[in-house]
Design a protein around this motif. Structure first.
Motif, PDB file in Angstrom:
ATOM      1  N   THR A  70       0.830  -1.198   0.000  1.00 21.05           N
ATOM      2  CA  THR A  70       0.000   0.000   0.000  1.00 21.05           C
ATOM      3  C   THR A  70       0.863   1.246   0.000  1.00 21.05           C
ATOM      4  O   THR A  70       0.588   2.227  -0.695  1.00 21.05           O
ATOM      5  CB  THR A  70      -0.906   0.023   1.256  1.00 21.05           C
ATOM      6  N   PHE A  89       0.745   4.583  -2.388  1.00 25.51           N
ATOM      7  CA  PHE A  89       0.608   5.955  -1.916  1.00 25.51           C
ATOM      8  C   PHE A  89       1.791   6.803  -2.361  1.00 25.51           C
ATOM      9  O   PHE A  89       1.675   7.988  -2.599  1.00 25.51           O
ATOM     10  CB  PHE A  89       0.523   5.983  -0.379  1.00 25.51           C
ATOM     11  N   LEU A 140       1.582   8.749  -5.499  1.00 32.35           N
ATOM     12  CA  LEU A 140       0.822   9.996  -5.459  1.00 32.35           C
ATOM     13  C   LEU A 140       1.772  11.180  -5.274  1.00 32.35           C
ATOM     14  O   LEU A 140       1.525  12.277  -5.755  1.00 32.35           O
ATOM     15  CB  LEU A 140      -0.159   9.914  -4.286  1.00 32.35           C
ATOM     16  N   GLN A 141       2.865  10.886  -4.566  1.00 32.89           N
ATOM     17  CA  GLN A 141       3.820  11.934  -4.238  1.00 32.89           C
ATOM     18  C   GLN A 141       4.840  12.067  -5.374  1.00 32.89           C
ATOM     19  O   GLN A 141       6.004  11.781  -5.222  1.00 32.89           O
ATOM     20  CB  GLN A 141       4.545  11.538  -2.941  1.00 32.89           C
ATOM     21  N   LEU A 187       4.033  19.864  -9.228  1.00 29.82           N
ATOM     22  CA  LEU A 187       3.320  20.944  -8.567  1.00 29.82           C
ATOM     23  C   LEU A 187       1.865  21.002  -9.011  1.00 29.82           C
ATOM     24  O   LEU A 187       0.961  21.205  -8.210  1.00 29.82           O
ATOM     25  CB  LEU A 187       4.036  22.264  -8.871  1.00 29.82           C
ATOM     26  N   TYR A 238      -0.186  18.578  -7.228  1.00 31.21           N
ATOM     27  CA  TYR A 238      -0.452  18.978  -5.857  1.00 31.21           C
ATOM     28  C   TYR A 238      -1.590  19.981  -5.789  1.00 31.21           C
ATOM     29  O   TYR A 238      -2.486  19.894  -4.959  1.00 31.21           O
ATOM     30  CB  TYR A 238       0.803  19.596  -5.225  1.00 31.21           C
ATOM     31  N   ILE A 239      -1.544  20.947  -6.685  1.00 35.61           N
ATOM     32  CA  ILE A 239      -2.602  21.956  -6.686  1.00 35.61           C
ATOM     33  C   ILE A 239      -3.934  21.313  -7.014  1.00 35.61           C
ATOM     34  O   ILE A 239      -4.959  21.587  -6.380  1.00 35.61           O
ATOM     35  CB  ILE A 239      -2.276  23.079  -7.691  1.00 35.61           C
ATOM     36  N   PHE A 282      -5.187  19.616  -3.980  1.00 31.16           N
ATOM     37  CA  PHE A 282      -5.624  20.634  -3.031  1.00 31.16           C
ATOM     38  C   PHE A 282      -7.041  21.090  -3.360  1.00 31.16           C
ATOM     39  O   PHE A 282      -7.936  21.111  -2.514  1.00 31.16           O
ATOM     40  CB  PHE A 282      -4.634  21.811  -3.105  1.00 31.16           C
ATOM     41  N   ILE A 283      -7.218  21.441  -4.635  1.00 28.58           N
ATOM     42  CA  ILE A 283      -8.518  21.967  -5.056  1.00 28.58           C
ATOM     43  C   ILE A 283      -9.596  20.897  -4.956  1.00 28.58           C
ATOM     44  O   ILE A 283     -10.706  21.149  -4.452  1.00 28.58           O
ATOM     45  CB  ILE A 283      -8.440  22.506  -6.505  1.00 28.58           C
ATOM     46  N   GLY A 314      -9.646  18.420  -2.966  1.00 25.90           N
ATOM     47  CA  GLY A 314      -9.936  18.247  -1.549  1.00 25.90           C
ATOM     48  C   GLY A 314     -10.879  19.327  -1.059  1.00 25.90           C
ATOM     49  O   GLY A 314     -11.873  19.047  -0.374  1.00 25.90           O
ATOM     50  N   LEU A 315     -10.587  20.549  -1.424  1.00 30.25           N
ATOM     51  CA  LEU A 315     -11.424  21.664  -0.993  1.00 30.25           C
ATOM     52  C   LEU A 315     -12.841  21.501  -1.518  1.00 30.25           C
ATOM     53  O   LEU A 315     -13.816  21.669  -0.774  1.00 30.25           O
ATOM     54  CB  LEU A 315     -10.796  22.965  -1.506  1.00 30.25           C
ATOM     55  N   ILE A 354     -14.734  18.858   0.345  1.00 28.25           N
ATOM     56  CA  ILE A 354     -15.216  19.309   1.640  1.00 28.25           C
ATOM     57  C   ILE A 354     -16.430  20.214   1.488  1.00 28.25           C
ATOM     58  O   ILE A 354     -17.442  20.062   2.187  1.00 28.25           O
ATOM     59  CB  ILE A 354     -14.083  20.044   2.391  1.00 28.25           C
ATOM     60  N   LEU A 355     -16.345  21.135   0.561  1.00 30.68           N
ATOM     61  CA  LEU A 355     -17.466  22.059   0.395  1.00 30.68           C
ATOM     62  C   LEU A 355     -18.713  21.338  -0.084  1.00 30.68           C
ATOM     63  O   LEU A 355     -19.826  21.673   0.312  1.00 30.68           O
ATOM     64  CB  LEU A 355     -17.076  23.179  -0.580  1.00 30.68           C
ATOM     65  N   SER A 400     -19.511  18.420   0.753  1.00 32.90           N
ATOM     66  CA  SER A 400     -20.071  17.623   1.853  1.00 32.90           C
ATOM     67  C   SER A 400     -20.916  18.461   2.788  1.00 32.90           C
ATOM     68  O   SER A 400     -21.557  17.939   3.689  1.00 32.90           O
ATOM     69  CB  SER A 400     -18.931  16.963   2.634  1.00 32.90           C
ATOM     70  N   LEU A 401     -20.905  19.768   2.632  1.00 34.30           N
ATOM     71  CA  LEU A 401     -21.677  20.629   3.536  1.00 34.30           C
ATOM     72  C   LEU A 401     -23.173  20.430   3.369  1.00 34.30           C
ATOM     73  O   LEU A 401     -23.690  20.419   2.303  1.00 34.30           O
ATOM     74  CB  LEU A 401     -21.329  22.100   3.273  1.00 34.30           C
ATOM     75  N   LEU A 425       2.237  26.991  -3.287  1.00 32.12           N
ATOM     76  CA  LEU A 425       1.097  26.352  -2.616  1.00 32.12           C
ATOM     77  C   LEU A 425       0.678  27.140  -1.390  1.00 32.12           C
ATOM     78  O   LEU A 425      -0.511  27.249  -1.080  1.00 32.12           O
ATOM     79  CB  LEU A 425       1.466  24.925  -2.221  1.00 32.12           C
ATOM     80  N   PRO A 478      -6.099  16.035   3.083  1.00 29.04           N
ATOM     81  CA  PRO A 478      -5.390  15.867   1.812  1.00 29.04           C
ATOM     82  C   PRO A 478      -4.619  17.117   1.373  1.00 29.04           C
ATOM     83  O   PRO A 478      -4.380  17.286   0.186  1.00 29.04           O
ATOM     84  CB  PRO A 478      -6.535  15.571   0.847  1.00 29.04           C
ATOM     85  N   PHE A 479      -4.269  18.004   2.298  1.00 26.99           N
ATOM     86  CA  PHE A 479      -3.559  19.236   1.932  1.00 26.99           C
ATOM     87  C   PHE A 479      -2.097  19.175   2.359  1.00 26.99           C
ATOM     88  O   PHE A 479      -1.484  20.164   2.693  1.00 26.99           O
ATOM     89  CB  PHE A 479      -4.252  20.439   2.578  1.00 26.99           C
ATOM     90  N   LEU A 501       0.393  17.453   0.593  1.00 31.15           N
ATOM     91  CA  LEU A 501       1.323  16.952  -0.433  1.00 31.15           C
ATOM     92  C   LEU A 501       2.609  17.764  -0.526  1.00 31.15           C
ATOM     93  O   LEU A 501       3.659  17.246  -0.874  1.00 31.15           O
ATOM     94  CB  LEU A 501       0.628  16.898  -1.792  1.00 31.15           C
ATOM     95  N   VAL A 512     -20.609  18.939  11.234  1.00 25.81           N
ATOM     96  CA  VAL A 512     -19.968  18.763   9.933  1.00 25.81           C
ATOM     97  C   VAL A 512     -18.486  19.130  10.012  1.00 25.81           C
ATOM     98  O   VAL A 512     -17.627  18.459   9.419  1.00 25.81           O
ATOM     99  CB  VAL A 512     -20.713  19.565   8.832  1.00 25.81           C
ATOM    100  N   ILE A 525       1.663   4.830   6.377  1.00 26.00           N
ATOM    101  CA  ILE A 525       1.888   3.742   5.423  1.00 26.00           C
ATOM    102  C   ILE A 525       2.931   4.158   4.393  1.00 26.00           C
ATOM    103  O   ILE A 525       3.798   3.368   4.020  1.00 26.00           O
ATOM    104  CB  ILE A 525       0.565   3.318   4.780  1.00 26.00           C
TER     105      ILE A 525
END
Lengths: 631, 457
Positions: free
Chosen positions: A601, A605, A608-609, A613, A616-617, A620-621, A623-624, A627-628, A630-631, B150, B209-210, B212, B255, B273
């Motif tokens: 595993t 992972f 992903l790294q 750049l 990564y961005i 980030f986006i 992820g954001l 989250i939004l 899920s509100l 970033l 997830p922020f 990286l 939330v 991991i």
């Protein structure tokens, strides 16, 4: 006065610590004197404590220190001084002292002398804790402690693998019993919330609330513990093997004191058993079967200590018969007289072995009478005492057990008479083969023969005297009245500590039973005399054994072999299965699989790294946004 | 209070003229800062305010300022041998890090959203430069650039959040926001703002997830700077985050809690991991630093009732352990010509027992083995989460810390593996002293904290 009791176990403990840590530079004489005198001091204090109890002092709890406090569970390390514990103190320290003195002579040439004396002291310490503990928990400390000491002393000559095996066997078999004891204690605690004898028995209210079935389970579990310690069927096999230890150990631990711990424990719990018919019956039958088994095996054994060991097994069985029939004080009575004469016999056999230069086979002995007069005479007294001849100690205590059996259960009564007959026979067989006839050993051995030193013979003489008069503490009614002496003294003394049976035997029956017992014993002795003395028959060599009954007995009913087949071999096979398949294939597979999965595993992972750049961005986006959303 | 703060800043800038005195003066300034914090501790019934009430020095702020100054003192002492005493670079770096620490102090004491944002920026901007400070190293430049790029994105998101909250409440003041929030009658605008700020912080403290950026930047930046970022900066970001959530959103809606819980779980799983497969020890420590952020976020998540002292304790003890291990890593890899794989650590116990000992203790502390303070930190995190009934999260914590123990122990095992012809590694007396002191601190704090059940904040 009762506070003094703390000193009793303290002396042997101090002796043990001193010898173990500082004993190195001292002479054997000093070490021996030190070890013995600690027990003597304990004995003196015990006498004081005992006297106060005899004059009617109330039982007292002496707190030594707070021990366990965990929530509502609280155990003090305290001692209970009452008639039962004080009389145990008396004979543990008394007999213990004599055996210590004896050991200074017997072990004199051994290189492990000071280690031996230290272990003996430690043993006495734990034995005293066992009988003094005011709760099952404290008792258990002593219980396990004597087990450890027994283990160390059986395997004392550890260079011989056989001794180590015997030690391990004793330890393992005892563990099975201990498990029973622990289960019993847990059940008792679960239903009453206490393990103190005080709360459970003396105030008496706490055990009455236990439901009947549970009470039976508790009784039987505790008895399983007693079975292990006191060598009852089916856990008796360790005791004969335990004879691998030095002879004083056999006398002290495996005859006089430790093996009677089971009897002590059941007597201490007498209120639990008194109203529990099922558990009591289990004890009676386990006891009488053990007794028969031990007595019959002893008939054919040729090792002087093995005969005595099986005899011990058999006598312990009789004590349990008494316990199961509710005659708790009678059992204690037999414990005490047995401690005298069995310690005497073991020490006598030790003297013989000492004189014979380590030989234990009675087929190589004979005619020792003239070489070892003191040993001979004292051994004869011990033999008469155990055979149950009036007025020696064994007569009175055994007669009481037989009398109780007569009242309660006629089958057990008959069986106990058979045991008495066997006992008298095998003991006199042993006596005649050892001390009479012609010497059958090697020429060197004959040349070497000598009486043992004073340090060994004096304890023999004292124990012999006790074996003669020891029975007077429990004279039967008929005899006591006749002689104008205090009859059933022990029963009166113990009546506050254990439950008393309601005996209603007429004096006539009592007398009749005494006559029957004497006749049985005397005729057995006469039979042994006619075979081994008059006709001079010798014990068969191993290869000459013909009849299957003889082989069965000589091989101890093949019980060890049966255990080997039904328990050891299957367990070996299961271990094999776990060792060769379950562990390396299944468990290791699972464990290592977890590791490799984690690594795999991690590899994913890691991708992903990537270092990019824009990625990564992007993450980030994303992820954001996630989250939004899920509100 | 503020005077000493300014004093350090001015000093650090001024000292370009007298380079040899940079270190002593910096340390003296930090000790003065620490001293004034201790003097002020608990003296003010009403916390005293600065800048028209925009900074509020209550015990919380003082406590964290003490944590920063203690960590900074250790950091300066430990890294003092990394630079030529007279290089101009050294003074630049010192000044920049002091500025960054100013940002940290602001982040622990702000009472207004404006100061929050200012604090974050004061903290971050010097870091962008510091990360790229190894000018000749392409990796370092890359790290600085990535971090800057970033970081700006995160700052933008956070600023947007602050703007939304201002739009909803019409104020920057934390207390006023709190009263609006407490009525339960808040708009979606406000909630969105709250979450945007959370995201911004999540970036700063590097939780998934922020996260990286963190492994790359941590690895690319010079190791001393990585140590700075992983300890003081992380502590500061958490101090700011906790202050915001404990003051303004004490009973944050379900939330927000759920988002944090998911973040914690993701962080713990991903970082631990991934760490297993790392070959570079520096990168491994970077991932380890990420996983600790997971634990610390646990305190923020429970900020409604978890006392700040637990977070303070965690940042301090984790900071000590992490700083020590980064510093030793720096030493070892520089001796080995930049090699920082496990191979480089082989036989360290023979080559420099003090280092090996300090490294072992630090790693064990981070793995959470008693009697080291790292254990207590994790213990507090777990008990706090248990009190909130987040059982699943606790299970993840325990499972992943088992994985973490694996990679920490592997590194320790390498140090105790004997190798042939190992030359001794020399360390300066100051460094050696620091290692011993820090290692002992990990033990002492454990017992002290257990004894005192931690000071009240």
């Amino acid at each position: 006065m009762e506070k003094l009791v703390t000193l009793v176990p303290l002396f042997p403990l101090a002796g043990f610590l001193y010898i173990i840590f500082f004993g190195k530079g001292f002479s054997k004489g000093f070490i021996g004197t030190l070890a013995s005198s600690t027990i003597l001091l304990s004995f003196i204090v015990s006498v004081l404590v005992f006297t106060t109890q005899m004059h009617g002092a109330h039982p007292a709890v002496v707190k030594v220190f707070d021990w366990i406090t965990a929530g509502s569970f609280k155990v003090d390390f305290s001692f209970l001084v009452d008639p039962l514990s004080s009389i145990y103190l008396l004979f543990i320290t008394g007999v213990g002292f004599l055996i210590h003195v004896y050991s200074t002579g017997y072990m004199h040439d051994d290189e492990g002398f000071s280690r031996f004396m230290a272990y003996l002291n430690l043993f006495v310490f734990f034995m005293l804790i066992l009988v003094l503990g005011d709760s099952y928990v404290t008792m258990f400390v002593g219980w396990e402690g004597v087990g450890v000491c027994s283990f160390m002393l059986i395997g004392f000559w550890y260079k011989d693998m056989k001794n180590n095996d015997a030690a391990k066997k004793a330890f393992i078999v005892n563990r099975i019993g201990d498990l029973g004891l622990i289960i019993g204690m847990c059940l008792l605690f679960a239903y009453t919330g206490t393990l103190k004898f005080d709360d459970l028995f003396i105030s008496g209210s706490d055990i009455s609330g236990i439901p009947g079935g549970v009470a039976t389970a508790i009784g039987i579990s505790l008895f399983i513990g007693a079975m292990g310690k006191s060598a009852q069927i089916p856990l008796h096999t360790w005791l004969p093997d335990a004879m691998a230890g030095p002879t004083p150990v056999s006398a002290l631990i495996h005859a006089a004191t430790m093996v009677t711990a089971g009897i002590y424990m059941v007597a201490r719990s007498s209120e639990l058993y008194a109203f529990n018919e099922v558990a009591s019956q289990v004890i009676v039958w386990a006891g009488i079967l053990t007794s028969i088994l031990g007595a019959t095996i002893a008939l054919t054994q040729n090792d002087i200590k093995k005969v005595l060991a099986y005899s011990t097994v058999s006598q312990l069985g009789l004590m349990f018969v008494a316990l199961g029939m509710g005659a708790y004080s009678t059992a204690v009575f037999h414990v005490i007289t047995h401690a005298f004469f069995k310690a005497l016999l073991f020490l006598g056999s030790g003297s013989v072995i000492h004189g014979m230069g380590g030989e234990q086979d009675i087929r190589r002995m004979g005619g020792l009478k003239k070489h070892m007069p003191v040993t001979h005479l004292t051994f004869l007294i011990g033999t008469i005492a155990i055979a149950g001849v009036f007025p020696f100690a064994g007569f009175f205590s055994k007669d009481q057990i037989v009398a109780v059996a007569f009242e309660e259960n006629k089958i057990v009564f008959i069986l106990s008479l058979i045991v008495s007959a066997c006992t008298a026979f095998y003991m006199f067989r042993l006596y005649f083969l050892t001390f009479h006839g012609k010497f059958r050993g090697t020429h060197e051995q004959e040349h070497h023969l000598h009486e043992s030193p004073k340090s060994m013979t004096i304890p023999l003489v004292i124990l012999a005297a006790l074996s003669v008069v020891g029975g007077f503490i429990g004279l039967p009614h008929a005899v006591g009245e006749e002689m104008g002496m205090h009859w059933h003294w022990l029963d009166h003394f113990l009546q506050d500590a254990v439950v008393m049976p309601s005996m209603h035997m007429t004096m006539g029956t009592e007398l009749l039973l005494m006559v029957i017992a004497t006749v049985v014993a005397l005729s057995s002795i006469a039979y042994a005399w006619s075979i081994y003395k008059k006709r001079g028959v010798l014990a068969d060599e191993d290869k000459d054994m013909k009849s299957s009954a003889q082989k069965l007995l000589y091989n101890k009913y093949w019980i060890d072999e049966i255990y080997d087949t039904i328990i050891r071999k299957p367990v070996d096979r299961i271990s094999d299965f776990f060792g060769k398949f379950m562990e390396p294939k299944l468990i290791d597979g699972l464990v290592e699989g977890t590791g490799s999965l984690t690594k795999a595993t991690g590899g994913i992972f890691r991708m992903l790294q990537s270092g990019s750049l824009s990625l990564y961005i992007f993450v980030f986006i994303i992820g954001l946004i996630a989250i939004l959303l899920s509100l | 209070m503020i005077i000493s703060l300014l004093g350090i800043v001015i000093l650090a800038v001024d000292l370009i003229k007298m380079r040899k005195l940079v270190l002593p003066v910096t340390i003296a300034g930090l000790i003065a800062l620490l001293g004034s914090c201790i003097m002020d501790w608990g003296h003010h019934e009403v916390p005293f305010a600065q800048y028209g009430g925009m900074l509020l020095f209550d015990n919380y702020a003082l406590g964290f300022t003490m944590v920063f100054s203690v960590l900074a003192i250790f950091w300066f002492l430990m890294t003092s041998d990394q630079y030529e005493p007279t290089s101009s670079k050294k003074t630049d770096l010192y000044a920049l890090s002091i500025f960054s620490i100013c940002g940290a102090v602001v982040l622990s004491s702000y009472s207004s959203m404006v100061m929050l944002f200012l604090g974050v920026e004061i903290l971050s901007i010097p870091l962008y430069v510091l990360a790229a400070s190894d000018r000749k190293n392409i990796l370092s430049n890359e790290a600085g650039f990535k971090y800057f790029f970033l970081g700006s994105l995160a700052s933008a998101v956070m600023l947007f959040g602050i703007a939304l909250i201002y739009g909803a409440t019409g104020t920057f003041d934390l207390q006023t926001i709190a009263t609006t929030f407490a009525t339960g009658n808040y708009s979606g605008l406000m909630l969105t703002g709250c979450i945007l700020i959370l995201t911004g912080f999540a970036f700063k403290v590097s939780v998934a997830p922020f996260h990286l950026w963190a492994p790359d930047v941590y690895q690319g930046a010079p190791t001393t700077i990585t140590a700075f970022m992983a300890t003081i900066v992380k502590a500061a970001a958490f101090a700011g985050m906790y202050r915001l959530f404990a003051t303004s959103f004490p009973n944050h809606p379900q939330v927000v809690t759920s988002i944090m819980a998911v973040m914690i779980a993701l962080t713990l799983i991903l970082s631990n991991i991934t760490a297993v497969t790392q070959t570079s020890s520096k990168r491994l420590l970077a991932y380890s630093s990420l996983s600790h952020a997971g634990y610390m976020l646990g305190f923020v998540m429970m900020s409604g009732n978890a006392p700040a002292k637990y977070l303070m304790f965690y940042t301090l003890t984790y900071g000590i352990a992490s700083m020590t291990s980064f510093s030793i890593l720096q030493h070892v890899s520089s001796i080995q010509g930049g090699d920082d794989s496990r191979e480089a650590f082989k036989g360290l116990v023979k080559r420099n027992p003090v280092m090996a000992g300090a490294m072992t203790v630090s790693l064990l502390s981070m793995a959470g083995i008693p009697p080291l303070s790292g254990f207590l930190g994790k213990y507090y995190a777990i008990t706090q989460l248990l009190s909130g009934d987040y059982l699943a999260l606790v299970i993840i914590m325990i499972l992943t810390s088992a994985i973490a123990a694996y990679y920490y122990l592997r590194l320790i095992a390498a140090m105790f593996t004997p190798i042939e012809n190992a030359g001794r590694i020399m360390t300066g007396g100051l460094q050696r002293g620091m290692y011993i002191v820090l290692t002992l601190l990990l033990l002492v704090t454990f017992f002290a904290a257990s004894l005192l059940e931690l000071i009240e904040v």
